[in-house]
Design an enzyme around this catalytic site. Structure first.
Site, PDB file in Angstrom:
ATOM      1  N   ASP A 149     -33.696 -24.321 -34.249  1.00  0.00           N
ATOM      2  CA  ASP A 149     -33.013 -25.107 -33.369  1.00  0.00           C
ATOM      3  C   ASP A 149     -31.982 -24.310 -32.660  1.00  0.00           C
ATOM      4  O   ASP A 149     -31.892 -23.104 -32.611  1.00  0.00           O
ATOM      5  CB  ASP A 149     -32.413 -26.509 -33.770  1.00  0.00           C
ATOM      6  CG  ASP A 149     -32.612 -27.733 -32.711  1.00  0.00           C
ATOM      7  OD1 ASP A 149     -31.476 -27.476 -31.837  1.00  0.00           O
ATOM      8  OD2 ASP A 149     -33.345 -28.490 -32.757  1.00  0.00           O
ATOM      9  N   HIS A 182     -26.751 -30.116 -30.742  1.00  0.00           N
ATOM     10  CA  HIS A 182     -28.212 -30.562 -30.897  1.00  0.00           C
ATOM     11  C   HIS A 182     -28.767 -30.131 -32.195  1.00  0.00           C
ATOM     12  O   HIS A 182     -29.277 -31.323 -32.981  1.00  0.00           O
ATOM     13  CB  HIS A 182     -29.148 -29.877 -29.636  1.00  0.00           C
ATOM     14  CG  HIS A 182     -30.352 -30.377 -29.643  1.00  0.00           C
ATOM     15  ND1 HIS A 182     -31.504 -29.880 -30.292  1.00  0.00           N
ATOM     16  CD2 HIS A 182     -30.961 -31.380 -28.964  1.00  0.00           C
ATOM     17  CE1 HIS A 182     -32.777 -30.475 -30.110  1.00  0.00           C
ATOM     18  NE2 HIS A 182     -32.254 -31.498 -29.293  1.00  0.00           N
ATOM     19  N   SER A 355     -36.388 -35.509 -29.355  1.00  0.00           N
ATOM     20  CA  SER A 355     -35.744 -34.443 -30.278  1.00  0.00           C
ATOM     21  C   SER A 355     -35.240 -35.162 -31.501  1.00  0.00           C
ATOM     22  O   SER A 355     -35.122 -34.666 -32.674  1.00  0.00           O
ATOM     23  CB  SER A 355     -34.399 -33.781 -29.596  1.00  0.00           C
ATOM     24  OG  SER A 355     -35.079 -32.797 -28.763  1.00  0.00           O
TER      25      SER A 355
END
Length: 412
Positions: A149, A182, A355
């Site tokens: 990621d 994220h 996600s």
């Protein structure tokens, strides 16, 4: 939608030299060699053509290069030792809204150690049967989940005990670096243990920071070499097999997945947030016509071995943004009515998206492995599929085998 499909961000760089003079424009390419090695002789030929090597993925015979030579692509396309060449692409934007909600030093809502979990984490409760699964198995550090990621905040108090190490495949960045929120949000969903809780609060994690296509491939293959058991990919791009560049991306992705499979590393892929029926031959909008010319695929989640995940809501319905059609399992990713709370750098934040759904499946796979270390990856996957909720009838297209339920899987 047309703009988005055609607008994959190329990493061609436009640099400026001294005195404001425009320097030569360079383009970055992904080179996939015919053999799954990097042949020294061909690399030397490239150097003679003015090509710089940016990154190598030697496990699968892929390199990332940069050049201003306008003849290079045609040369590579006709070279017998090169299987495919394509311009490099940046990661598909997760296309989720991440919103910081609480700082680490903010006063607790109540006296409970996991106060934010108790009040807000409906999604974790949905997967774990209100934490009952932790009484059966909360994970251990013998099972490692890789987070491929944007990097993870390794100092976050809810993560640092379970985050064993970090590596970066972004040039000139530290291994423990991160970009944005994220990756840290994904990590908390997997194995946070503090004010918020992950699906497996005792699982081990490793962070692999990536930024472009080649770095994803490097992250996957390195994670497999590191002994990662399950890798989470809440990222990617889309491809159509009648598009040369996208076929090339798919070829390199398939090699990386097969390499992971050879090492028994399971891969979980988020299916994307554009409300697309993946694999459908044609997608049209009234008054606008066809939006693309052939079946559209998520470049990772449609590859055999990768577990494709869609997103559900607090009402166990398909989230309005979630892709569907090519789905193995679903996980709660939330919507505007009820979002997913997890860790972000320096605190805690809300998000929605596939996600957020994928890491719930990744953590569930890891917990089943922790409970049943003798099971093969295929057996672990099958067990989660057999114990998922709502995997029949019309929901099959939306949820595949169903919404993951790790409590039921651990009871088997």
């Amino acid at each position: 939608m047309k703009k988005w499909i055609a607008g994959l961000t190329l990493t061609g760089l436009l640099a400026f030299g001294g005195s404001g003079v425009l320097a030569e424009e360079k383009t970055d390419y992904i080179i996939t060699f015919s053999q799954q090695t990097i042949p020294k002789a061909i690399v030397e030929e490239m150097a003679d053509l003015g090509v710089d090597i940016l990154q190598e993925v030697p496990q699968i015979g892929v390199i990332n290069v940069s050049t201003s030579n306008p003849e290079f692509k045609a040369w590579a396309q006709h070279h017998g030792g090169i299987a495919a060449v394509a311009e490099d692409v940046e990661l598909r934007s997760p296309e989720v809204e991440l919103e910081r909600a609480y700082e680490i030093n903010q006063l607790r809502v109540n006296a409970s150690e996991a106060d934010l979990y108790e009040e807000y984490q409906w999604d974790i409760k949905r997967v774990t049967n209100n934490g009952e699964s932790w009484k059966l198995n909360a994970g251990n550090h013998d099972v490692l989940v890789g987070i491929i990621d944007s990097g993870v905040d390794t100092t976050h108090p809810d993560l640092k005990d379970n985050l064993l190490f970090a590596k970066s495949f972004v040039p000139e960045t530290a291994d423990n670096s991160y970009s944005g929120m994220h990756g840290t949000h994904v990590a908390g969903t997997i194995a946070a243990n503090g004010r918020v809780m992950g699906v497996g609060p005792e699982l081990a994690m490793a962070s692999y920071r990536v930024s472009n296509w080649t770095s994803i491939l490097a992250g996957i293959t390195t994670a497999a070499d590191d002994g990662v058991d399950i890798a989470n990919l809440s990222l990617g791009t889309y491809s159509m097999m009648n598009n040369e560049q996208q076929r090339t991306l798919h070829l390199s992705a398939s090699r990386a997945v097969r390499y992971a499979q050879s090492k028994d590393m399971m891969i979980v892929g988020a299916n994307g947030n554009n409300a697309i029926d993946l694999g459908k031959k044609m997608y049209t909008i009234p008054g606008e016509g066809a939006q693309w010319s052939g079946p559209l695929h998520d470049t990772f989640s449609d590859i055999p071995w990768v577990i494709s995940v869609s997103s559900s809501t607090i009402h166990d319905e398909l989230a309005y943004y979630s892709n569907y059609g090519n789905v193995d399992l679903a996980g709660p990713g939330g919507d505007t009515e009820a979002r997913a709370l997890s860790t972000v750098p320096g605190g805690y934040g809300y998000a929605i998206g596939t996600s957020m759904a994928a890491p719930k499946v990744a953590a569930s796979l890891a917990l089943v492995k922790a409970e049943n270390p003798e099971l093969t990856p295929a057996q672990i996957r099958t067990l989660l599929q057999q114990t998922a909720d709502f995997g029949t009838g019309k929901s099959r297209q939306h949820f595949g085998h169903g919404i993951v339920n790790v409590y039921e899987a651990l009871k088997k």
